[in-house]
Design a protein around this motif. Structure first.
Motif, PDB file in Angstrom:
ATOM      1  N   LEU A   1     -15.853 -28.945  20.906  1.00 41.28           N
ATOM      2  CA  LEU A   1     -16.608 -28.429  22.040  1.00 41.28           C
ATOM      3  C   LEU A   1     -17.997 -29.060  22.015  1.00 41.28           C
ATOM      4  O   LEU A   1     -18.499 -29.444  20.955  1.00 41.28           O
ATOM      5  CB  LEU A   1     -16.716 -26.906  21.975  1.00 41.28           C
ATOM      6  CG  LEU A   1     -15.417 -26.136  22.204  1.00 41.28           C
ATOM      7  CD1 LEU A   1     -15.617 -24.656  21.894  1.00 41.28           C
ATOM      8  CD2 LEU A   1     -14.927 -26.309  23.642  1.00 41.28           C
ATOM      9  N   PRO A   2     -18.640 -29.146  23.175  1.00 38.39           N
ATOM     10  CA  PRO A   2     -19.931 -29.839  23.215  1.00 38.39           C
ATOM     11  C   PRO A   2     -21.112 -29.045  22.686  1.00 38.39           C
ATOM     12  O   PRO A   2     -22.113 -29.631  22.292  1.00 38.39           O
ATOM     13  CB  PRO A   2     -20.116 -30.135  24.710  1.00 38.39           C
ATOM     14  CG  PRO A   2     -19.321 -29.087  25.405  1.00 38.39           C
ATOM     15  CD  PRO A   2     -18.133 -28.835  24.514  1.00 38.39           C
ATOM     16  N   GLN A   3     -21.008 -27.701  22.698  1.00 39.61           N
ATOM     17  CA  GLN A   3     -22.166 -26.871  22.390  1.00 39.61           C
ATOM     18  C   GLN A   3     -21.806 -25.783  21.378  1.00 39.61           C
ATOM     19  O   GLN A   3     -20.634 -25.520  21.111  1.00 39.61           O
ATOM     20  CB  GLN A   3     -22.696 -26.222  23.677  1.00 39.61           C
ATOM     21  CG  GLN A   3     -23.068 -27.198  24.779  1.00 39.61           C
ATOM     22  CD  GLN A   3     -24.348 -27.957  24.500  1.00 39.61           C
ATOM     23  OE1 GLN A   3     -25.126 -27.581  23.626  1.00 39.61           O
ATOM     24  NE2 GLN A   3     -24.584 -29.031  25.227  1.00 39.61           N
ATOM     25  N   ALA A   4     -22.819 -25.122  20.870  1.00 41.21           N
ATOM     26  CA  ALA A   4     -22.618 -24.030  19.922  1.00 41.21           C
ATOM     27  C   ALA A   4     -21.885 -22.866  20.586  1.00 41.21           C
ATOM     28  O   ALA A   4     -21.984 -22.663  21.803  1.00 41.21           O
ATOM     29  CB  ALA A   4     -23.961 -23.556  19.387  1.00 41.21           C
ATOM     30  N   TYR A   5     -21.135 -22.108  19.795  1.00 43.72           N
ATOM     31  CA  TYR A   5     -20.376 -20.979  20.325  1.00 43.72           C
ATOM     32  C   TYR A   5     -20.243 -19.904  19.259  1.00 43.72           C
ATOM     33  O   TYR A   5     -20.514 -20.134  18.075  1.00 43.72           O
ATOM     34  CB  TYR A   5     -18.993 -21.421  20.815  1.00 43.72           C
ATOM     35  CG  TYR A   5     -18.141 -22.146  19.791  1.00 43.72           C
ATOM     36  CD1 TYR A   5     -17.199 -21.459  19.025  1.00 43.72           C
ATOM     37  CD2 TYR A   5     -18.261 -23.517  19.613  1.00 43.72           C
ATOM     38  CE1 TYR A   5     -16.406 -22.124  18.105  1.00 43.72           C
ATOM     39  CE2 TYR A   5     -17.472 -24.199  18.696  1.00 43.72           C
ATOM     40  CZ  TYR A   5     -16.550 -23.502  17.936  1.00 43.72           C
ATOM     41  OH  TYR A   5     -15.761 -24.166  17.018  1.00 43.72           O
ATOM     42  N   VAL A   6     -19.822 -18.723  19.692  1.00 42.24           N
ATOM     43  CA  VAL A   6     -19.695 -17.574  18.800  1.00 42.24           C
ATOM     44  C   VAL A   6     -18.222 -17.231  18.639  1.00 42.24           C
ATOM     45  O   VAL A   6     -17.486 -17.129  19.636  1.00 42.24           O
ATOM     46  CB  VAL A   6     -20.475 -16.362  19.353  1.00 42.24           C
ATOM     47  CG1 VAL A   6     -20.281 -15.135  18.456  1.00 42.24           C
ATOM     48  CG2 VAL A   6     -21.960 -16.696  19.471  1.00 42.24           C
TER      49      VAL A   6
ATOM     50  N   LEU B   1     -27.493 -19.037  23.341  1.00 42.36           N
ATOM     51  CA  LEU B   1     -26.049 -19.055  23.117  1.00 42.36           C
ATOM     52  C   LEU B   1     -25.279 -18.764  24.399  1.00 42.36           C
ATOM     53  O   LEU B   1     -24.187 -19.305  24.612  1.00 42.36           O
ATOM     54  CB  LEU B   1     -25.662 -18.057  22.032  1.00 42.36           C
ATOM     55  CG  LEU B   1     -25.998 -18.481  20.608  1.00 42.36           C
ATOM     56  CD1 LEU B   1     -25.760 -17.343  19.626  1.00 42.36           C
ATOM     57  CD2 LEU B   1     -25.168 -19.707  20.206  1.00 42.36           C
ATOM     58  N   LEU B   2     -25.826 -17.920  25.268  1.00 43.09           N
ATOM     59  CA  LEU B   2     -25.177 -17.715  26.567  1.00 43.09           C
ATOM     60  C   LEU B   2     -25.075 -19.024  27.315  1.00 43.09           C
ATOM     61  O   LEU B   2     -24.043 -19.349  27.926  1.00 43.09           O
ATOM     62  CB  LEU B   2     -25.963 -16.698  27.401  1.00 43.09           C
ATOM     63  CG  LEU B   2     -25.841 -15.226  27.065  1.00 43.09           C
ATOM     64  CD1 LEU B   2     -26.693 -14.417  28.024  1.00 43.09           C
ATOM     65  CD2 LEU B   2     -24.403 -14.761  27.136  1.00 43.09           C
ATOM     66  N   SER B   3     -26.133 -19.799  27.296  1.00 41.61           N
ATOM     67  CA  SER B   3     -26.157 -21.063  28.022  1.00 41.61           C
ATOM     68  C   SER B   3     -25.180 -22.071  27.432  1.00 41.61           C
ATOM     69  O   SER B   3     -24.433 -22.736  28.162  1.00 41.61           O
ATOM     70  CB  SER B   3     -27.579 -21.631  28.005  1.00 41.61           C
ATOM     71  OG  SER B   3     -27.629 -22.858  28.683  1.00 41.61           O
ATOM     72  N   THR B   4     -25.150 -22.186  26.100  1.00 40.97           N
ATOM     73  CA  THR B   4     -24.244 -23.164  25.499  1.00 40.97           C
ATOM     74  C   THR B   4     -22.784 -22.754  25.675  1.00 40.97           C
ATOM     75  O   THR B   4     -21.915 -23.609  25.875  1.00 40.97           O
ATOM     76  CB  THR B   4     -24.541 -23.352  23.999  1.00 40.97           C
ATOM     77  OG1 THR B   4     -24.394 -22.102  23.312  1.00 40.97           O
ATOM     78  CG2 THR B   4     -25.949 -23.887  23.794  1.00 40.97           C
TER      79      THR B   4
END
Length: 534
Positions: A129-134, A163-166
């Motif tokens: 995935l391109p961005q951080a996630y939870v 984190l919402l944005s990513t």
């Protein structure tokens, strides 16, 4: 993507560095080696092998296995451990510092549950995935679709707009590259999705002023296309993938998985279930997979009998919650299209939403029982089972005032228990039935009732749920995946049942509880402290 179908420039630039994913699942990649490992019980949990990271080229590993496995003295377990790295679930989960409040604990958990793209190993089943996630936590070390919406509720209240944005970028990227949001970012999840909540996520982004919702309109339309594939060609009584055309010509949806083999992450369990069924194994596998797509894996709502999972018939069921969420998706597309100046598209999707609502009123509303139900389209009858999914039409705004009042009375009388809203009235031994309660179902009920003038019931459910979460946190210093809603004398307990042990973490429990704490500043759960008792 932009409203005319092109990718926005900023999105294209952000995802350009994402490596090409290996979309072959472990079963496809390792073939007879995969089957040998799973049937040979090299790992206690079927999910362990499919999450392993190969130490060299998968092609080379398979070639080596084929050359060596027939030789004297060959040991499968030794071969696997020599060629794969197992990503073990930590034995000691994150435990709060003594005296820390529940809110502080949740805020401190987000970094623990966050994963970065640079952590993606090569050649494994994890889709980059391109961005951080939870992630949820425990054995669930990847992004999950519907979990993430409920997790995001808490991220917003914790001030983690980064984190919402990513995560917004990640879900948009998945739709751009796969045409849908997979169950999770694993190659073995690509053949199915989960409850379609991207429209709900966009509403959350709007409320917190993170971005212009209009930029996600193409993603919503592409997701809708995936769910409605083949619908236009259906005649009454026919079905294709997720779509079913009913006898009156109306269209409703079901859960579906494009594969009819055992779930790779539950291979042994699925083979055992199919062997007990007396039906073609491929039918059982498809129904098990479809239930996993529903998020309710597993529940008696999908089964002919409450005492055996082998009677599962998920693809024959038109679920009220799925169709409610698709109503929300169609309504969101209509609204954003109007904002974008596409009145023709807006009118089309507004009509689709109205038609779906009318179909739900005809097929998924039980006027005699006074609640929403699932519909068995193959047997031509409504389900007699009451589940917490009955509140979803209220949550998305698809219920008339009289229907909402009736559902409130039914839930208050039959599903409201000591710890919140019960998942169902069945005690099947499956985890999505009594006595377990789940954070996402509490949220749908609470805000479904609040939206429809049943604020008192909404507050009561929220209060009972926070007491449940706070009680276990105070005793065990953690939050868990699910809870027993009827408390023992020593307080609340984590839930049981299902295919795996109770998981700590836990993403959606953290998210819903954090948001509810924000909405009720006076609740005693604010005073709960780790490692203490009342």
């Amino acid at each position: 993507m932009s409203p005319d179908g092109a990718l926005p420039r900023d999105t294209t630039e952000r995802v350009a560095h994402v490596p090409v994913a290996d979309t072959l699942s472990p079963a496809d990649r390792y073939q007879e080696l995969f089957v040998a490992v799973q049937r040979g019980r090299v790992f206690e949990d079927s999910k362990s092998f499919v999450d392993c990271v190969p130490r060299q080229s998968p092609k080379r590993i398979l070639e080596t296995y084929r050359a060596e496995h027939g030789q004297p003295g060959f040991e499968l377990a030794a071969f696997v451990h020599a060629h794969f790295h197992e990503e073990r679930t930590p034995q000691n989960h994150y435990v709060s510092d003594p005296g820390q409040s529940l809110k502080q604990h949740i805020d401190g958990l987000w970094p623990v549950l966050t994963r970065e793209p640079r952590e993606h190993p090569a050649n494994g089943s994890l889709l980059p995935l391109p961005q951080a996630y939870v992630v949820p936590g425990g054995r669930f070390r990847e992004l999950y679709y519907w979990d993430s919406y409920f997790t995001m509720l808490g991220l917003a209240e914790s001030g983690r707009h980064d984190l919402l944005s990513t995560m917004a970028d990640n879900f948009a990227w998945l739709i751009e590259h796969y045409g849908h949001v997979p169950n999770g970012n694993r190659s073995y999840y690509l053949s199915r999705s989960q409850p379609p909540v991207f429209a709900l996520m966009i509403g959350l982004f709007e409320r917190h002023r993170l971005c212009q919702a209009l930029r996600y309109l193409p993603h919503l339309r592409r997701e809708h296309d995936w769910w409605m594939d083949g619908a236009d060609a259906l005649r009454p009584g026919e079905a294709h993938r997720h779509c079913v055309r009913l006898e009156d010509g109306s269209l409703l949806n079901r859960y579906w998985d494009d594969r009819d083999t055992p779930r790779e992450e539950s291979f042994r369990e699925d083979e055992a279930t199919a062997a007990q069924s007396g039906r073609p194994a491929t039918e059982v596998y498809r129904d098990l997979r479809a239930a996993a797509a529903s998020g309710w894996d597993f529940s008696a709502r999908w089964c002919d009998r409450t005492d055996t999972l082998s009677s599962i018939r998920t693809t024959a069921i038109l679920p009220v919650d799925l169709n409610s969420l698709l109503y929300k998706l169609e309504s969101k597309i209509a609204r954003l299209s109007a904002l974008g100046g596409r009145s023709d598209v807006a009118a089309d999707f507004a009509a689709r939403a109205r038609e779906r609502q009318a179909a739900m009123d005809r097929w998924l509303w039980d006027a005699q029982r006074q609640h929403y139900v699932d519909y068995d389209w193959r047997h031509g009858r409504a389900s007699t089972r009451l589940t917490a999914a009955t509140t979803t039409p209220l949550f998305v705004g698809a219920a008339a005032p009289a229907q909402a009042a009736a559902v409130a009375a039914t839930v208050r009388d039959r599903l409201l228990v000591q710890g919140g809203v019960a998942t169902s009235e069945d005690e099947s031994g499956q985890q999505w039935d009594r006595p377990n309660g789940w954070a996402p179902l509490q949220w749908l009920a609470i805000h479904g009732f609040a939206r429809n003038g049943e604020e008192g019931l909404a507050r009561e459910i929220a209060s009972r749920w926070l007491h449940t979460v706070g009680s276990l946190y105070q005793r065990e210093c953690k939050l868990v995946e699910k809870y027993v809603l009827v408390h023992e004398p020593d307080g609340a307990h984590g839930g049981g049942g299902g295919e795996y042990p109770l998981q700590d973490g836990f993403g959606w429990t953290n998210g819903v509880s954090r948001r509810l704490l924000h909405e009720d500043h006076a609740h005693p759960a604010h005073r709960a402290r780790a490692g203490t008792r009342d």
